[in-house]
Scaffold this active site. Structure first.
Site, PDB file in Angstrom:
ATOM      1  N   LYS A  94       0.822  -1.229   0.000  1.00  0.00           N
ATOM      2  CA  LYS A  94       0.000   0.000   0.000  1.00  0.00           C
ATOM      3  C   LYS A  94       0.849   1.269   0.000  1.00  0.00           C
ATOM      4  O   LYS A  94       0.599   2.172  -0.779  1.00  0.00           O
ATOM      5  CB  LYS A  94      -0.873   0.069   1.258  1.00  0.00           C
ATOM      6  CG  LYS A  94      -2.023  -0.869   1.308  1.00  0.00           C
ATOM      7  CD  LYS A  94      -2.941  -0.529   2.487  1.00  0.00           C
ATOM      8  CE  LYS A  94      -2.255  -0.478   3.833  1.00  0.00           C
ATOM      9  NZ  LYS A  94      -1.744  -1.762   4.327  1.00  0.00           N
ATOM     10  N   ARG A  99      12.023  -1.157  10.584  1.00  0.00           N
ATOM     11  CA  ARG A  99      10.851  -0.652  11.305  1.00  0.00           C
ATOM     12  C   ARG A  99      10.650  -1.473  12.562  1.00  0.00           C
ATOM     13  O   ARG A  99      10.689  -2.706  12.517  1.00  0.00           O
ATOM     14  CB  ARG A  99       9.619  -0.765  10.389  1.00  0.00           C
ATOM     15  CG  ARG A  99       9.111   0.581   9.935  1.00  0.00           C
ATOM     16  CD  ARG A  99       7.974   0.430   8.961  1.00  0.00           C
ATOM     17  NE  ARG A  99       6.756  -0.080   9.583  1.00  0.00           N
ATOM     18  CZ  ARG A  99       5.582  -0.058   8.980  1.00  0.00           C
ATOM     19  NH1 ARG A  99       5.465   0.444   7.771  1.00  0.00           N
ATOM     20  NH2 ARG A  99       4.524  -0.541   9.578  1.00  0.00           N
TER      21      ARG A  99
HETATM   22  P1  ADP Z   1       1.155  -1.483   7.675  1.00  0.00           P
HETATM   23  O1  ADP Z   1       2.309  -1.634   6.760  1.00  0.00           O
HETATM   24  O2  ADP Z   1       1.113  -2.504   8.747  1.00  0.00           O
HETATM   25  O3  ADP Z   1      -0.137  -1.343   6.960  1.00  0.00           O
HETATM   26  P2  ADP Z   1       1.164   1.376   8.508  1.00  0.00           P
HETATM   27  O4  ADP Z   1       2.432   2.101   8.290  1.00  0.00           O
HETATM   28  O5  ADP Z   1       0.031   1.697   7.629  1.00  0.00           O
HETATM   29  O6  ADP Z   1       1.500  -0.185   8.523  1.00  0.00           O
HETATM   30  O7  ADP Z   1       0.697   1.598  10.032  1.00  0.00           O
HETATM   31  C1  ADP Z   1       1.570   1.336  11.095  1.00  0.00           C
HETATM   32  C2  ADP Z   1       0.831   1.412  12.420  1.00  0.00           C
HETATM   33  O8  ADP Z   1       0.280   2.733  12.601  1.00  0.00           O
HETATM   34  C3  ADP Z   1      -0.345   0.470  12.587  1.00  0.00           C
HETATM   35  O9  ADP Z   1       0.058  -0.828  12.968  1.00  0.00           O
HETATM   36  C4  ADP Z   1      -1.131   1.201  13.699  1.00  0.00           C
HETATM   37  O10 ADP Z   1      -0.525   1.023  14.960  1.00  0.00           O
HETATM   38  C5  ADP Z   1      -0.963   2.660  13.313  1.00  0.00           C
HETATM   39  N1  ADP Z   1      -2.043   3.132  12.425  1.00  0.00           N
HETATM   40  C6  ADP Z   1      -1.891   3.532  11.131  1.00  0.00           C
HETATM   41  N2  ADP Z   1      -3.074   3.904  10.599  1.00  0.00           N
HETATM   42  C7  ADP Z   1      -3.991   3.740  11.579  1.00  0.00           C
HETATM   43  C8  ADP Z   1      -5.400   3.928  11.652  1.00  0.00           C
HETATM   44  N3  ADP Z   1      -6.101   4.367  10.595  1.00  0.00           N
HETATM   45  N4  ADP Z   1      -6.025   3.658  12.820  1.00  0.00           N
HETATM   46  C9  ADP Z   1      -5.340   3.224  13.886  1.00  0.00           C
HETATM   47  N5  ADP Z   1      -4.023   2.996  13.888  1.00  0.00           N
HETATM   48  C10 ADP Z   1      -3.337   3.244  12.748  1.00  0.00           C
END
Ligand code: ADP
Length: 210
Positions: free
Chosen positions: A30, A150
């Protein structure tokens, strides 16, 4: 966007579908695809994960509040995430469109996003779901753990993030499917191929410059 007399919305014309949500499990690509797609469409990409990580790196109050939650692989409370996103969406560069990466992730966030956009007289044009085989997901995330370091890419936290995704975020796909907004895009194969598939379903046929 105004409704037509019979109450149905006119189909957005090619080239106007620029308020987009990208969905898919952790490791689906994504983040990468959101950036490339946003570049192609000349709109900003908004990644809640990146916004949280930037706050953590800068040591802001928000960053201090969410660090432990990200490290555990859990979701940040909706109230915190919603207000951060609402502030970002109100910036002038979002008027022409945006690619959302990592938001909405809960049913409450779906409602909140609708309300935020309605306040700007706007709505979501399409939700793209990147689909990737389970084995491929694990292998991509493990590679990223080595490459980017990360802190939430350890095997244990990866498993937790997958669980939370299945429980809290997967149900959103049905909601958007019901609204006729969901488009599935095969996320397997070379990166530029995936980008091209996304542009194609959006009606942008030009070859991605990636
Ligand atoms: P991934 O690659 O797991 O999709 P992201 O970089 O999108 O990771 O998100 C990392 C972390 O940030 C999530 O595991 C969560 O803790 C937090 N996070 C991101 N977006 C949201 C959201 N919309 N609601 C709640 N927590 C979020």
């Amino acid at each position: 966007m105004s409704d037509s007399p019979d109450g149905s919305r006119p189909a957005p014309e090619h080239g106007t579908r620029k308020r987009l949500v990208l969905m898919g499990p952790p490791g689906a690509g994504k983040g990468t695809q959101a950036r490339v797609l946003a570049d192609e469409l000349r709109v900003p990409t908004i990644s809640t994960g990146d916004l949280f990580r930037a706050n953590i790196a800068a040591g802001t109050e928000l960053g201090l509040k969410v660090k432990g939650i990200l490290d555990a692989g859990d979701y940040v409370p909706d109230s915190v995430t919603n207000s951060m996103l609402s502030e970002r969406l109100a910036q002038p560069d979002c008027v022409a469109g945006f690619v959302l990466d990592g938001y909405p992730r809960t049913l409450a966030q779906v409602d909140e996003l609708d309300t935020m956009l309605a306040n700007h007289g706007a709505e979501i044009d399409a939700v793209l779901e990147l689909t990737v085989d389970r084995n491929e997901l694990v292998s991509r995330l493990s590679k990223r753990a080595v490459g980017e370091g990360r802190s939430d890419d350890t095997p244990e936290v990866i498993r937790r993030r997958q669980e939370v995704y299945t429980e809290q975020t997967e149900p959103l796909l049905a909601v958007y499917a019901e609204r006729g907004l969901l488009v599935r895009v095969d996320g397997m194969g070379p990166m530029h191929e995936v980008t091209r598939r996304m542009l194609r379903v959006l009606g942008h046929d030009e070859v991605a410059s990636a």
